[in-house]
Design an enzyme around this catalytic site. Structure first.
Site, mmCIF file in Angstrom:
data_model
loop_
_atom_site.group_PDB
_atom_site.id
_atom_site.type_symbol
_atom_site.label_atom_id
_atom_site.label_comp_id
_atom_site.label_asym_id
_atom_site.label_seq_id
_atom_site.Cartn_x
_atom_site.Cartn_y
_atom_site.Cartn_z
ATOM 1 N N SER A 139 0.873 -1.184 0.000
ATOM 2 C CA SER A 139 0.000 0.000 0.000
ATOM 3 C C SER A 139 0.901 1.222 0.000
ATOM 4 C CB SER A 139 -0.843 0.001 1.279
ATOM 5 O OG SER A 139 -1.429 1.265 1.481
ATOM 6 N N TYR A 152 -1.588 -0.396 10.730
ATOM 7 C CA TYR A 152 -1.597 -0.801 9.312
ATOM 8 C C TYR A 152 -0.270 -0.422 8.660
ATOM 9 C CZ TYR A 152 -3.395 -1.161 4.493
ATOM 10 O OH TYR A 152 -3.599 -1.480 3.167
HETATM 11 N N1 LIG Z 1 -8.681 -0.913 -1.386
HETATM 12 C C1 LIG Z 1 -7.707 -0.076 -1.121
HETATM 13 O O1 LIG Z 1 -7.915 1.152 -1.170
HETATM 14 C C2 LIG Z 1 -6.319 -0.582 -0.801
HETATM 15 C C3 LIG Z 1 -5.278 0.346 -0.815
HETATM 16 C C4 LIG Z 1 -3.986 -0.087 -0.541
HETATM 17 C C5 LIG Z 1 -3.734 -1.429 -0.290
HETATM 18 N N2 LIG Z 1 -4.771 -2.323 -0.255
HETATM 19 C C6 LIG Z 1 -4.428 -3.735 0.026
HETATM 20 O O2 LIG Z 1 -4.981 -4.549 -0.980
HETATM 21 C C7 LIG Z 1 -5.195 -5.870 -0.473
HETATM 22 C C8 LIG Z 1 -6.593 -6.326 -0.864
HETATM 23 O O3 LIG Z 1 -7.532 -5.458 -0.262
HETATM 24 P P1 LIG Z 1 -8.915 -5.054 -0.950
HETATM 25 O O4 LIG Z 1 -8.912 -3.604 -1.148
HETATM 26 O O5 LIG Z 1 -9.218 -5.959 -2.084
HETATM 27 O O6 LIG Z 1 -9.884 -5.300 0.305
HETATM 28 P P2 LIG Z 1 -11.144 -6.272 0.558
HETATM 29 O O7 LIG Z 1 -12.150 -6.080 -0.501
HETATM 30 O O8 LIG Z 1 -11.524 -5.979 1.971
HETATM 31 O O9 LIG Z 1 -10.535 -7.749 0.425
HETATM 32 C C9 LIG Z 1 -9.661 -8.244 1.387
HETATM 33 C C10 LIG Z 1 -9.400 -9.703 1.131
HETATM 34 O O10 LIG Z 1 -8.489 -10.192 2.127
HETATM 35 C C11 LIG Z 1 -9.077 -11.326 2.755
HETATM 36 N N3 LIG Z 1 -8.672 -11.467 4.155
HETATM 37 C C12 LIG Z 1 -8.708 -10.529 5.129
HETATM 38 N N4 LIG Z 1 -8.299 -11.061 6.293
HETATM 39 C C13 LIG Z 1 -8.002 -12.361 6.048
HETATM 40 C C14 LIG Z 1 -7.530 -13.448 6.838
HETATM 41 N N5 LIG Z 1 -7.301 -13.325 8.153
HETATM 42 N N6 LIG Z 1 -7.326 -14.652 6.243
HETATM 43 C C15 LIG Z 1 -7.578 -14.815 4.929
HETATM 44 N N7 LIG Z 1 -8.036 -13.842 4.128
HETATM 45 C C16 LIG Z 1 -8.244 -12.627 4.685
HETATM 46 C C17 LIG Z 1 -10.575 -11.096 2.653
HETATM 47 O O11 LIG Z 1 -11.237 -12.335 2.827
HETATM 48 P P3 LIG Z 1 -12.721 -12.471 3.524
HETATM 49 O O12 LIG Z 1 -13.721 -12.201 2.424
HETATM 50 O O13 LIG Z 1 -12.754 -13.869 4.011
HETATM 51 O O14 LIG Z 1 -12.788 -11.450 4.634
HETATM 52 C C18 LIG Z 1 -10.673 -10.546 1.241
HETATM 53 O O15 LIG Z 1 -10.611 -11.572 0.289
HETATM 54 C C19 LIG Z 1 -4.967 -5.785 1.035
HETATM 55 O O16 LIG Z 1 -3.685 -6.309 1.345
HETATM 56 C C20 LIG Z 1 -4.990 -4.286 1.329
HETATM 57 O O17 LIG Z 1 -4.193 -3.940 2.433
HETATM 58 C C21 LIG Z 1 -6.056 -1.927 -0.504
#
Ligand SMILES: NC(=O)c1ccc[n+]([C@@H]2O[C@H](COP(=O)([O-])OP(=O)(O)OC[C@H]3O[C@@H](n4cnc5c(N)ncnc54)[C@H](OP(=O)(O)O)[C@@H]3O)[C@@H](O)[C@H]2O)c1
Length: 282
Positions: A139, A152
């Site tokens: 991120s 985070y």
């Molecule tokens: N969206 C943003 O603005 C943003 C910005 C910077 C970085 N990121 C990074 O991008 C990555 C994906 O995030 P996203 O935006 O796609 O968010 P999201 O829609 O909330 O998806 C998160 C994913 O991670 C899984 N997860 C969370 N905790 C877990 C655990 N303990 N064990 C196994 N799986 C777990 C969730 O599974 P469940 O469905 O089972 O909960 C879901 O599939 C993350 O690493 C996040 O830090 C996101």
């Protein structure tokens, strides 16, 4: 050339979108998600499932036995062949550090740091054999600190550190390492964000204002998550990949600020932005 790819956090957000694109592109994917095939079968369309190139494993970032099971799956079903590991699963623990418990902080590190570290170690023998690649979804919060993002930030800074170390350590074996640095994108990320307690009464209004600003920012300024999914696909397919790729307008702005301003000005600017915008009651 089609590849064999293991991706975590494939149930929604960047992970699910990336799986759909990877299958469309002809790759074979094992999607690691909580709930395994029982949940996975209900999440993806018939046309994707019918390809027979999407497989599921039940995977929980903080459970060592499921990390080992993921590696055993690759041995049993793909004969130890794996070209790409995408460590994508993660969540945010936000709010003032003084209000967060040790258990909350440790869980944040388990999921965002130890999960990717240990899964990578399990997969290294496969990746060395294929001269494959590791793609870690970090991120912009892995490159710059912000108030209320401390936990985070810590988990993503740590992920950045090991990714860079792996980059050097694995160079001679032909394994490439890439970090993706998204800014803000419209996924369920904000909805699954966890908050500790305020710690002190003065933090209460700040937390309320911060949550509201996060929601507004998400609906007005966040980008289309398909862009990140497409980047993940490109990083799977391109011959040579860079260590870091930032994506999103706010990510580009943050990197520009980091390059252009001395650190003492950058932290002053960050402090003012948060006090005047994120923490100001509406
Ligand atoms: N969206 C943003 O603005 C943003 C910005 C910077 C970085 N990121 C990074 O991008 C990555 C994906 O995030 P996203 O935006 O796609 O968010 P999201 O829609 O909330 O998806 C998160 C994913 O991670 C899984 N997860 C969370 N905790 C877990 C655990 N303990 N064990 C196994 N799986 C777990 C969730 O599974 P469940 O469905 O089972 O909960 C879901 O599939 C993350 O690493 C996040 O830090 C996101």
């Amino acid at each position: 050339m089609t590849k064999k790819i293991l991706i975590t956090g494939a149930s929604r957000g960047f992970g699910k979108l990336a799986v759909e694109l990877l299958i469309e592109r002809g790759h074979e994917v094992v999607a690691a998600l909580r709930g395994g095939s029982e949940r996975g079968d209900a999440l993806f369309s018939e046309s994707i499932l019918r390809t027979g190139r999407l497989h599921f494993i039940d995977w929980h970032a903080e459970r060592t036995e499921t990390l080992k099971a993921a590696a055993s799956w690759v041995t049993a079903h793909w004969n130890g062949q794996l070209d790409v590991l995408i460590n994508n699963a993660g969540y945010g623990l936000m709010g003032p550090l003084e209000g967060q418990t040790d258990a909350q902080m440790r869980r944040q590190m388990e999921v965002n740091f130890f999960g990717p570290l240990n899964l990578t170690r399990e997969c290294l023998p496969f990746l060395k054999r294929s001269q494959g690649r590791i793609i870690n979804v970090s991120s912009i919060a892995g490159l710059a600190g912000f108030p209320f993002y401390g936990a985070y930030n810590a988990s993503k800074f740590a992920l950045e550190a090991i990714s860079e170390a792996f980059y050097y350590e694995l160079r001679s074996s032909g394994v490439q390492v890439a970090l993706v640095e998204p800014g803000s994108f419209r996924t369920d990320f904000s909805a699954s964000t966890e908050f500790g307690s305020p710690g002190t009464p003065e933090n209460e209004p700040k937390i309320e204002a911060f949550k509201k600003r996060m929601d507004t920012r998400r609906s007005l300024l966040s980008g289309d998550p398909t862009r990140v999914a497409r980047l993940l696909v490109r990083l799977c397919e391109k011959k040579k990949i860079p260590l870091r790729t930032a994506i999103g307008r706010d990510a580009a702005l943050m990197l520009l600020i980091r390059k252009a301003l001395p650190d003492c000005w950058r932290v002053e600017l960050t402090s003012r932005v948060f006090e005047k915008i994120f923490f100001r009651p509406s």
